[in-house]
Design an enzyme around this catalytic site. Structure first.
Site, PDB file in Angstrom:
ATOM      1  N   ASN A  14       0.847  -1.192   0.000  1.00  0.00           N
ATOM      2  CA  ASN A  14       0.000   0.000   0.000  1.00  0.00           C
ATOM      3  C   ASN A  14       0.885   1.246   0.000  1.00  0.00           C
ATOM      4  OD1 ASN A  14      -1.448   2.235   1.098  1.00  0.00           O
ATOM      5  ND2 ASN A  14      -3.091   0.845   1.664  1.00  0.00           N
ATOM      6  N   HIS A  17       0.898   6.198   1.936  1.00  0.00           N
ATOM      7  CA  HIS A  17       1.635   7.130   2.792  1.00  0.00           C
ATOM      8  C   HIS A  17       2.726   7.885   2.055  1.00  0.00           C
ATOM      9  CE1 HIS A  17      -0.861   6.257   6.054  1.00  0.00           C
ATOM     10  NE2 HIS A  17      -0.711   4.975   5.831  1.00  0.00           N
ATOM     11  N   HIS A  50      -5.744   3.461  -1.350  1.00  0.00           N
ATOM     12  CA  HIS A  50      -7.054   3.787  -0.788  1.00  0.00           C
ATOM     13  C   HIS A  50      -7.434   5.173  -1.292  1.00  0.00           C
ATOM     14  CE1 HIS A  50      -9.657   3.973   3.133  1.00  0.00           C
ATOM     15  NE2 HIS A  50     -10.336   4.321   2.059  1.00  0.00           N
ATOM     16  N   ARG A  52      -9.622   7.921  -0.665  1.00  0.00           N
ATOM     17  CA  ARG A  52     -10.556   8.358   0.383  1.00  0.00           C
ATOM     18  C   ARG A  52     -11.440   9.472  -0.130  1.00  0.00           C
ATOM     19  NH1 ARG A  52      -9.285   6.628   5.796  1.00  0.00           N
ATOM     20  NH2 ARG A  52     -10.882   8.117   6.365  1.00  0.00           N
ATOM     21  N   ARG A  56      -7.310  12.695   0.989  1.00  0.00           N
ATOM     22  CA  ARG A  56      -6.214  13.202   1.816  1.00  0.00           C
ATOM     23  C   ARG A  56      -4.844  12.690   1.376  1.00  0.00           C
ATOM     24  NH1 ARG A  56      -7.262  10.060   7.489  1.00  0.00           N
ATOM     25  NH2 ARG A  56      -9.293  10.980   7.250  1.00  0.00           N
ATOM     26  N   GLU A  77      -8.806   0.295  -2.628  1.00  0.00           N
ATOM     27  CA  GLU A  77      -9.647   0.287  -1.421  1.00  0.00           C
ATOM     28  C   GLU A  77     -10.515   1.529  -1.465  1.00  0.00           C
ATOM     29  OE1 GLU A  77      -6.701   0.641   1.561  1.00  0.00           O
ATOM     30  OE2 GLU A  77      -6.133  -1.453   1.502  1.00  0.00           O
ATOM     31  N   THR A 108      -8.419   3.575   8.393  1.00  0.00           N
ATOM     32  CA  THR A 108      -9.623   2.743   8.488  1.00  0.00           C
ATOM     33  C   THR A 108      -9.643   2.087   9.877  1.00  0.00           C
ATOM     34  OG1 THR A 108      -9.109   2.239   6.193  1.00  0.00           O
ATOM     35  CG2 THR A 108     -10.991   1.098   7.159  1.00  0.00           C
ATOM     36  N   GLU A 158     -11.214  -9.425   3.258  1.00  0.00           N
ATOM     37  CA  GLU A 158      -9.928  -9.069   3.856  1.00  0.00           C
ATOM     38  C   GLU A 158     -10.190  -8.929   5.352  1.00  0.00           C
ATOM     39  OE1 GLU A 158      -7.515  -5.961   2.060  1.00  0.00           O
ATOM     40  OE2 GLU A 158      -6.660  -5.484   4.019  1.00  0.00           O
ATOM     41  N   HIS A 198      -3.880  -4.605   7.766  1.00  0.00           N
ATOM     42  CA  HIS A 198      -4.008  -3.423   8.622  1.00  0.00           C
ATOM     43  C   HIS A 198      -3.130  -3.552   9.860  1.00  0.00           C
ATOM     44  CE1 HIS A 198      -5.461   0.290  10.214  1.00  0.00           C
ATOM     45  NE2 HIS A 198      -6.047   0.496   9.042  1.00  0.00           N
TER      46      HIS A 198
END
Ligand code: PXP
Length: 263
Positions: A14, A17, A50, A52, A56, A77, A108, A158, A198
């Site tokens: 992922n 970040h 992801h 969102r 963000r 996601e 999340t 998941e 996660h």
């Protein structure tokens, strides 16, 4: 999707970040697409992002570029409002993972309430599957949610590993791990493919990967955090090392071949 027998399961990296760092300053760098390509070069089996509602970190532009540059698989996601479903059907990632979303959350913070939203999630899943997108539901390791995911017709679940990853005591970690293991078994028995993710990092991932039902892990924060010190490729390779199979390799045939004198 790629099947790589060197590892206990697939690794989805992922790269959200990396985009967080970019958005913090409104710069053009660091680019999550470049990070995704580095992750692939290191052996990642999938790139996860992801999108969102508040945008963000990952932007729509990132997904458009990822779709055109990632050679393994893109796992998107997202929450399930109609405009997001339309967006996914246009971009056509290989996989969509439906997640819950609350604006104020840091990340999340729990799985979907699949049991309470069977009708709307069912419609979203059918629409995505019609566009040839594999659909996974991000749920807590809870029998009620597994049953709902099965009824909804999802391809996969998941399992949310957050409670296990954030456990404060060994006892709590063992209890949460047992819940994950039971949920993984139950999901597989119900005909679902089983993924997890996660909060996983370099020291807590191996036991989850060793659950034989789990086919895919999606990991972001710990890999990107490690990449700050050692670079993306090495950070991904180190995570791949934690999920590497340890059985001894098949022995090679004897060499040189046994000498047989001519009769
Ligand atoms: N799986 C899902 C469904 C997520 O929402 C996230 C966070 O975006 C992850 C996996 C990766 O979590 P982490 O960044 O804690 O590794």
């Amino acid at each position: 999707m790629l099947d790589d027998s060197r590892y206990l399961c697939r690794l989805g990296v992922n790269v959200d970040h990396v985009a967080t760092l970019r958005q913090n300053r409104g710069t053009m760098y660091p680019d999550p697409v470049a990070a995704a390509l580095e992750a692939e070069a290191a052996g990642a089996h999938q790139i996860t992002v992801h999108l969102r509602e508040d945008r963000r970190h990952i932007q729509e532009r990132d997904l458009e570029l990822l779709r055109r540059s990632v050679q393994t698989a893109v796992n998107l996601e997202m929450a399930a409002p109609a405009e997001m479903i339309r967006f996914a059907c246009r971009i056509r990632p290989d996989q969509v993972t439906l997640v819950p979303e609350r604006r104020q959350e840091l990340t999340t913070e729990g799985g979907l309430d699949a049991a309470g939203q069977k009708k709307s999630l069912g419609a979203a899943v059918r629409r995505l599957m019609k566009s040839n997108i594999t659909v996974s539901l991000f749920i807590d390791p809870d029998p009620r949610q597994i049953e709902a995911a099965t009824d909804i017709g999802a391809y996969a679940v998941e399992l949310h590993t957050g409670e296990y990853a954030n456990a404060r005591t060994r006892r709590q970690a063992v209890r949460e791990f047992d819940r994950l293991a039971a949920a993984a078994r139950e999901a597989q028995t119900s005909g679902l493919r089983v993924f997890a993710g996660h909060g996983l990092h370099y020291r807590n991932t191996r036991p989850v990967a060793e659950l034989t039902e789990i086919e895919e892990l999606n990991i972001g924060h710990s890999i990107v955090a490690r990449a700050v010190f050692v670079g993306m490729r090495r950070a991904v390779r180190e995570m791949l090392d934690t999920i590497r199979r340890t059985e001894p390799p098949t022995p090679l045939p004897p060499f040189p071949p046994t000498y047989r004198p001519a009769a």
